[in-house]
Design an enzyme around this catalytic site. Structure first.
Site, PDB file in Angstrom:
ATOM      1  N   ASP A 233     -17.295  -5.771  -9.212  1.00  0.00           N
ATOM      2  CA  ASP A 233     -16.867  -4.914 -10.320  1.00  0.00           C
ATOM      3  C   ASP A 233     -17.610  -5.335 -11.590  1.00  0.00           C
ATOM      4  O   ASP A 233     -17.742  -6.519 -11.893  1.00  0.00           O
ATOM      5  CB  ASP A 233     -15.351  -5.022 -10.520  1.00  0.00           C
ATOM      6  CG  ASP A 233     -14.807  -3.890 -11.369  1.00  0.00           C
ATOM      7  OD1 ASP A 233     -14.051  -3.059 -10.829  1.00  0.00           O
ATOM      8  OD2 ASP A 233     -15.139  -3.819 -12.577  1.00  0.00           O
ATOM      9  N   ILE A 234     -18.076  -4.351 -12.342  1.00  0.00           N
ATOM     10  CA  ILE A 234     -18.867  -4.617 -13.546  1.00  0.00           C
ATOM     11  C   ILE A 234     -17.998  -5.227 -14.658  1.00  0.00           C
ATOM     12  O   ILE A 234     -18.513  -5.878 -15.567  1.00  0.00           O
ATOM     13  CB  ILE A 234     -19.537  -3.299 -14.021  1.00  0.00           C
ATOM     14  CG1 ILE A 234     -20.749  -3.575 -14.876  1.00  0.00           C
ATOM     15  CG2 ILE A 234     -18.556  -2.389 -14.746  1.00  0.00           C
ATOM     16  CD1 ILE A 234     -21.638  -2.346 -15.103  1.00  0.00           C
TER      17      ILE A 234
ATOM     18  N   HIS B  13     -11.522   3.748  -3.510  1.00  0.00           N
ATOM     19  CA  HIS B  13     -12.037   2.382  -3.401  1.00  0.00           C
ATOM     20  C   HIS B  13     -10.874   1.405  -3.376  1.00  0.00           C
ATOM     21  O   HIS B  13      -9.829   1.649  -3.984  1.00  0.00           O
ATOM     22  CB  HIS B  13     -12.988   2.049  -4.557  1.00  0.00           C
ATOM     23  CG  HIS B  13     -12.435   2.369  -5.910  1.00  0.00           C
ATOM     24  ND1 HIS B  13     -12.389   3.661  -6.396  1.00  0.00           N
ATOM     25  CD2 HIS B  13     -11.891   1.581  -6.871  1.00  0.00           C
ATOM     26  CE1 HIS B  13     -11.853   3.645  -7.608  1.00  0.00           C
ATOM     27  NE2 HIS B  13     -11.526   2.401  -7.918  1.00  0.00           N
TER      28      HIS B  13
HETATM   29  P1  AMP Z   1     -10.409   2.440 -10.862  1.00  0.00           P
HETATM   30  O1  AMP Z   1      -9.943   2.308 -12.299  1.00  0.00           O
HETATM   31  O2  AMP Z   1      -9.404   1.979  -9.854  1.00  0.00           O
HETATM   32  O3  AMP Z   1     -10.921   3.834 -10.589  1.00  0.00           O
HETATM   33  O4  AMP Z   1     -11.597   1.415 -10.713  1.00  0.00           O
HETATM   34  C1  AMP Z   1     -12.885   1.690 -11.117  1.00  0.00           C
HETATM   35  C2  AMP Z   1     -13.565   0.370 -11.269  1.00  0.00           C
HETATM   36  O5  AMP Z   1     -14.963   0.596 -11.262  1.00  0.00           O
HETATM   37  C3  AMP Z   1     -13.257  -0.362 -12.592  1.00  0.00           C
HETATM   38  O6  AMP Z   1     -12.671  -1.632 -12.300  1.00  0.00           O
HETATM   39  C4  AMP Z   1     -14.623  -0.502 -13.265  1.00  0.00           C
HETATM   40  O7  AMP Z   1     -14.793  -1.721 -13.933  1.00  0.00           O
HETATM   41  C5  AMP Z   1     -15.572  -0.373 -12.075  1.00  0.00           C
HETATM   42  N1  AMP Z   1     -16.896   0.124 -12.391  1.00  0.00           N
HETATM   43  C6  AMP Z   1     -17.221   1.218 -13.135  1.00  0.00           C
HETATM   44  N2  AMP Z   1     -18.558   1.373 -13.177  1.00  0.00           N
HETATM   45  C7  AMP Z   1     -19.086   0.374 -12.431  1.00  0.00           C
HETATM   46  C8  AMP Z   1     -20.420   0.000 -12.089  1.00  0.00           C
HETATM   47  N3  AMP Z   1     -21.479   0.693 -12.505  1.00  0.00           N
HETATM   48  N4  AMP Z   1     -20.603  -1.095 -11.319  1.00  0.00           N
HETATM   49  C9  AMP Z   1     -19.536  -1.802 -10.880  1.00  0.00           C
HETATM   50  N5  AMP Z   1     -18.256  -1.492 -11.154  1.00  0.00           N
HETATM   51  C10 AMP Z   1     -18.032  -0.418 -11.931  1.00  0.00           C
END
Ligand code: AMP
Length: 115
Positions: A31-32, A101
């Site tokens: 996760d970023i 996810h």
């Molecule tokens: P959710 O809020 O459950 O939909 O989770 C989405 C997750 O994606 C969040 O924890 C973000 O930090 C993560 N996220 C968004 N963009 C990226 C990216 N480019 N690379 C890695 N993680 C990401």
């Protein structure tokens, strides 16, 4: 087109990510914006927007998603002390990316209930 979610682009390597696991059906990456020392996202390559959009036809995929998550948790060294899986669903569930996810969170004790 439905394949064009952020996470589909990440799974196809069109947007950079730190890969943790990859096979023909799933992709996992860090996760970023990590919420714990270990924070991995596992996504099916075939996008399902929300967990509530899954149908009977997705039963095998959903089971395999959790088995892949188990494999990653083991490899990341999380299983001895424990860890958490999270699936956010919809606005009030905190979902921001509408491509199903599983979050794998570990490396510290988790509070309950979550915020
Ligand atoms: P959710 O809020 O459950 O939909 O989770 C989405 C997750 O994606 C969040 O924890 C973000 O930090 C993560 N996220 C968004 N963009 C990226 C990216 N480019 N690379 C890695 N993680 C990401």
């Amino acid at each position: 087109m439905p394949e064009d979610t952020l996470f589909s682009k990440i799974a196809r390597g069109e947007i950079p990510s730190t890969e943790v696991y990859s096979d023909e059906n799933f992709y996992a990456f860090r996760d970023i914006n990590p919420g714990a020392p270990t924070h991995v996202l596992v996504v099916p390559r075939r996008p399902i927007p929300m967990i509530t959009d899954a149908t009977e036809a997705d039963a095998l995929l959903l089971g395999r998603l959790l088995l892949v998550a188990n494999k990653i948790a083991e490899k990341e060294g999380l299983t001895k002390d424990g860890f958490r899986y999270v699936i956010n669903c919809g606005a009030w569930g905190g979902q921001t990316v509408f491509h199903l996810h599983v979050h794998i969170l570990g490396g510290r004790p988790m509070a309950w209930p979550p915020g």
